[in-house]
Design a protein around this motif. Structure first.
Motif, PDB file in Angstrom:
ATOM      1  N   HIS A  74     -26.043  15.689-140.907  1.00 17.14           N
ATOM      2  CA  HIS A  74     -25.446  16.027-142.195  1.00 17.14           C
ATOM      3  C   HIS A  74     -25.489  14.803-143.099  1.00 17.14           C
ATOM      4  O   HIS A  74     -25.165  13.700-142.659  1.00 17.14           O
ATOM      5  CB  HIS A  74     -23.979  16.457-141.997  1.00 17.14           C
ATOM      6  CG  HIS A  74     -23.868  17.851-141.481  1.00 17.14           C
ATOM      7  ND1 HIS A  74     -22.698  18.401-141.032  1.00 17.14           N
ATOM      8  CD2 HIS A  74     -24.801  18.830-141.357  1.00 17.14           C
ATOM      9  CE1 HIS A  74     -22.917  19.656-140.668  1.00 17.14           C
ATOM     10  NE2 HIS A  74     -24.188  19.926-140.850  1.00 17.14           N
ATOM     11  N   TYR A 118     -24.104  13.253-146.653  1.00 15.76           N
ATOM     12  CA  TYR A 118     -23.040  13.454-147.639  1.00 15.76           C
ATOM     13  C   TYR A 118     -23.323  12.741-148.952  1.00 15.76           C
ATOM     14  O   TYR A 118     -22.481  12.729-149.842  1.00 15.76           O
ATOM     15  CB  TYR A 118     -21.694  12.961-147.063  1.00 15.76           C
ATOM     16  CG  TYR A 118     -21.258  13.782-145.878  1.00 15.76           C
ATOM     17  CD1 TYR A 118     -20.397  14.865-146.031  1.00 15.76           C
ATOM     18  CD2 TYR A 118     -21.742  13.503-144.603  1.00 15.76           C
ATOM     19  CE1 TYR A 118     -20.028  15.641-144.945  1.00 15.76           C
ATOM     20  CE2 TYR A 118     -21.382  14.277-143.509  1.00 15.76           C
ATOM     21  CZ  TYR A 118     -20.523  15.342-143.680  1.00 15.76           C
ATOM     22  OH  TYR A 118     -20.168  16.114-142.613  1.00 15.76           O
ATOM     23  N   CYS A 148     -26.022   8.177-143.466  1.00 16.52           N
ATOM     24  CA  CYS A 148     -25.311   9.305-142.845  1.00 16.52           C
ATOM     25  C   CYS A 148     -25.798   9.588-141.432  1.00 16.52           C
ATOM     26  O   CYS A 148     -25.072  10.163-140.627  1.00 16.52           O
ATOM     27  CB  CYS A 148     -25.467  10.561-143.696  1.00 16.52           C
ATOM     28  SG  CYS A 148     -24.737  10.388-145.328  1.00 16.52           S
ATOM     29  N   GLN A 174     -17.749  11.971-140.064  1.00 15.65           N
ATOM     30  CA  GLN A 174     -18.225  13.190-140.743  1.00 15.65           C
ATOM     31  C   GLN A 174     -17.053  14.058-141.150  1.00 15.65           C
ATOM     32  O   GLN A 174     -16.991  14.571-142.259  1.00 15.65           O
ATOM     33  CB  GLN A 174     -19.127  13.995-139.812  1.00 15.65           C
ATOM     34  CG  GLN A 174     -20.488  13.400-139.643  1.00 15.65           C
ATOM     35  CD  GLN A 174     -21.442  14.373-138.943  1.00 15.65           C
ATOM     36  OE1 GLN A 174     -21.224  15.559-138.924  1.00 15.65           O
ATOM     37  NE2 GLN A 174     -22.492  13.833-138.386  1.00 15.65           N
ATOM     38  N   ARG A 193     -15.315  12.893-144.172  1.00 17.92           N
ATOM     39  CA  ARG A 193     -16.019  13.222-145.423  1.00 17.92           C
ATOM     40  C   ARG A 193     -15.841  14.694-145.788  1.00 17.92           C
ATOM     41  O   ARG A 193     -15.694  15.032-146.941  1.00 17.92           O
ATOM     42  CB  ARG A 193     -17.497  12.869-145.300  1.00 17.92           C
ATOM     43  CG  ARG A 193     -17.714  11.375-145.442  1.00 17.92           C
ATOM     44  CD  ARG A 193     -19.176  11.062-145.577  1.00 17.92           C
ATOM     45  NE  ARG A 193     -19.452   9.689-145.939  1.00 17.92           N
ATOM     46  CZ  ARG A 193     -19.097   8.621-145.284  1.00 17.92           C
ATOM     47  NH1 ARG A 193     -18.357   8.715-144.214  1.00 17.92           N
ATOM     48  NH2 ARG A 193     -19.450   7.407-145.692  1.00 17.92           N
ATOM     49  N   GLU A 194     -15.832  15.546-144.764  1.00 17.65           N
ATOM     50  CA  GLU A 194     -15.620  16.979-145.031  1.00 17.65           C
ATOM     51  C   GLU A 194     -14.255  17.161-145.689  1.00 17.65           C
ATOM     52  O   GLU A 194     -14.121  17.909-146.653  1.00 17.65           O
ATOM     53  CB  GLU A 194     -15.636  17.802-143.728  1.00 17.65           C
ATOM     54  CG  GLU A 194     -16.871  17.637-142.885  1.00 17.65           C
ATOM     55  CD  GLU A 194     -17.962  18.665-143.144  1.00 17.65           C
ATOM     56  OE1 GLU A 194     -17.679  19.624-143.849  1.00 17.65           O
ATOM     57  OE2 GLU A 194     -19.082  18.473-142.634  1.00 17.65           O
ATOM     58  N   ARG A 230     -16.562  16.739-149.747  1.00 23.37           N
ATOM     59  CA  ARG A 230     -18.015  16.659-149.965  1.00 23.37           C
ATOM     60  C   ARG A 230     -18.720  17.659-149.065  1.00 23.37           C
ATOM     61  O   ARG A 230     -18.474  17.681-147.857  1.00 23.37           O
ATOM     62  CB  ARG A 230     -18.519  15.258-149.650  1.00 23.37           C
ATOM     63  CG  ARG A 230     -18.328  14.331-150.800  1.00 23.37           C
ATOM     64  CD  ARG A 230     -19.373  13.229-150.749  1.00 23.37           C
ATOM     65  NE  ARG A 230     -19.202  12.370-151.908  1.00 23.37           N
ATOM     66  CZ  ARG A 230     -19.933  11.288-152.143  1.00 23.37           C
ATOM     67  NH1 ARG A 230     -20.860  10.942-151.292  1.00 23.37           N
ATOM     68  NH2 ARG A 230     -19.733  10.578-153.215  1.00 23.37           N
ATOM     69  N   ARG A 231     -19.629  18.433-149.653  1.00 25.14           N
ATOM     70  CA  ARG A 231     -20.408  19.368-148.838  1.00 25.14           C
ATOM     71  C   ARG A 231     -21.739  18.709-148.503  1.00 25.14           C
ATOM     72  O   ARG A 231     -22.441  18.246-149.408  1.00 25.14           O
ATOM     73  CB  ARG A 231     -20.617  20.676-149.581  1.00 25.14           C
ATOM     74  CG  ARG A 231     -19.357  21.530-149.565  1.00 25.14           C
ATOM     75  CD  ARG A 231     -19.659  22.955-149.920  1.00 25.14           C
ATOM     76  NE  ARG A 231     -20.261  23.051-151.236  1.00 25.14           N
ATOM     77  CZ  ARG A 231     -20.798  24.159-151.713  1.00 25.14           C
ATOM     78  NH1 ARG A 231     -20.811  25.241-150.992  1.00 25.14           N
ATOM     79  NH2 ARG A 231     -21.323  24.186-152.921  1.00 25.14           N
ATOM     80  N   PRO A 232     -22.085  18.659-147.240  1.00 19.72           N
ATOM     81  CA  PRO A 232     -23.318  17.950-146.871  1.00 19.72           C
ATOM     82  C   PRO A 232     -24.560  18.815-146.987  1.00 19.72           C
ATOM     83  O   PRO A 232     -24.497  20.032-146.855  1.00 19.72           O
ATOM     84  CB  PRO A 232     -23.072  17.611-145.403  1.00 19.72           C
ATOM     85  CG  PRO A 232     -22.231  18.739-144.901  1.00 19.72           C
ATOM     86  CD  PRO A 232     -21.372  19.197-146.061  1.00 19.72           C
ATOM     87  N   ALA A 253     -26.968  21.369-149.970  1.00 21.67           N
ATOM     88  CA  ALA A 253     -25.504  21.326-149.844  1.00 21.67           C
ATOM     89  C   ALA A 253     -24.876  22.673-150.203  1.00 21.67           C
ATOM     90  O   ALA A 253     -23.784  22.990-149.735  1.00 21.67           O
ATOM     91  CB  ALA A 253     -24.952  20.212-150.730  1.00 21.67           C
TER      92      ALA A 253
END
Ligand code: GLU
Length: 326
Positions: A112, A114, A140, A148, A151-152, A156-158, A197
């Motif tokens: 993933h 980001y 990343c 990860q 970040r989710e 943030r959408r990866p 994303a």
């Protein structure tokens, strides 16, 4: 005794994106891909590349089917006629792309990412020449599961990128039009995106999964896609499909050197039809530009079967005097 040949029949395809009315440039590729298959007695597939929901329209898909038939082209498998590898529209094949992503994940070949587009763009334009993997400035591919998740949580959408392993050999292939080609994937393409994303699968993944699952062994398409081919061959290999043979045909360009595109509405097949241009006139233009006939004449696609030699096609763009056509 009846002998069966062990030589596989060719399976070729035309894979348009229904994002506008098809124009001379699209039909040029379609005709050459169709001739390539019809000359070998193989199967021709029409596949709708309507993955991008923001740009694809059902009425363009319906119109292009109608325009291609009006021009005298046909196909053995496609969205309107079915076939052994249904469905033939990418927006109905999302589960195939998701399955391919799971396989790549099992092999630890995806991660993933980001980074935002702006961050990637900025990294790519750095003056000191980064390797493409560094275009992912947050590195990343090294993130732990916990990082990860953090970040989710931050919203943030990866996107999903392929991880090209170190030591991946140079991709070498013989293009049927352009001759020998080679590319060091990591240096040129880097860890390319497989799913955006917003969840839409990327062209590079979808085209390989479709060509692979549909047993396509000949890809005749525009030279603008030559630089995608090494990525696609490698993905074919990784996913266990035999890569097809590729032929990248020259592009049709206007007198200023711009590729004919959907923006040139006057060169849309629907516009030419509306002005009373005959299908045989259009096929005659294409055949003359390809050097299949010495000068323009009224011809049908079927009259040209046997005349195409991909290796003899010129390699440079073909300038079309657009004013004389409209
Ligand atoms: N959908 C692409 C296009 O319309 C063609 C992709 C391909 O032939 O691989 O340009």
């Amino acid at each position: 005794m009846h002998m069966t040949s062990s030589f596989p029949l060719s399976r070729g395809r035309f894979a348009p994106s229904p994002t506008g009315a098809i124009h001379l440039g699209n039909v040029w590729t379609a005709l050459l891909a169709w001739l390539d298959v019809r000359q070998g007695g193989g199967a021709f597939v029409l596949r709708m590349e309507d993955l991008d929901p923001d740009r694809s329209r059902a009425y363009y898909a319906a119109q292009l089917v109608d325009d291609l038939r009006w021009l005298g082209l046909d196909w053995d498998e496609g969205p309107d006629v079915g076939g052994p590898y249904v469905p033939y529209a990418q927006n109905e094949r999302r589960s195939c792309y998701a399955d391919a992503l799971s396989i790549l994940k099992q092999h630890d070949l995806v991660y993933h990412c980001y980074c935002t587009r702006a961050e990637v763009r900025e990294a790519a334009s750095a003056p000191h020449g980064l390797a493409p993997r560094e275009f992912c400035p947050h590195r990343c591919w090294q993130l732990s599961m916990r990082e990860q998740q953090a970040r989710e949580v931050s919203g943030r959408r990866p996107c999903v990128r392929i991880r090209i392993p170190d030591g991946t050999p140079e991709i070498v292939f013989d293009d049927l039009c352009r001759g020998p080609q080679s590319e060091k994937l990591m240096q040129v393409a880097g860890d390319f995106v497989l799913r955006r994303a917003d969840g839409v699968h990327a062209y590079q993944l979808a085209v390989v999964v479709d060509d692979g699952l549909m047993a396509i062994n000949r890809v005749v398409r525009g030279a603008d896609l030559l630089d995608s081919t090494a990525r696609q061959i490698w993905l074919h290999q990784v996913l266990g499909y035999p890569p097809p043979e590729f032929a990248h045909v020259p592009l049709l360009v206007d007198p200023e050197g711009h590729r004919l595109s959907k923006r040139q509405a006057a060169l849309a097949i629907s516009a030419l039809r509306a002005r009373g241009t005959r299908p045989t006139t259009i096929i005659g233009w294409l055949a003359a530009w390809a050097g299949l006939i010495p000068a323009h004449e009224e011809v049908r696609p079927v009259d040209l079967v046997g005349l195409l030699d991909l290796r003899q096609l010129q390699r440079h763009d073909i300038t079309v005097d657009t004013d004389t056509l409209c």
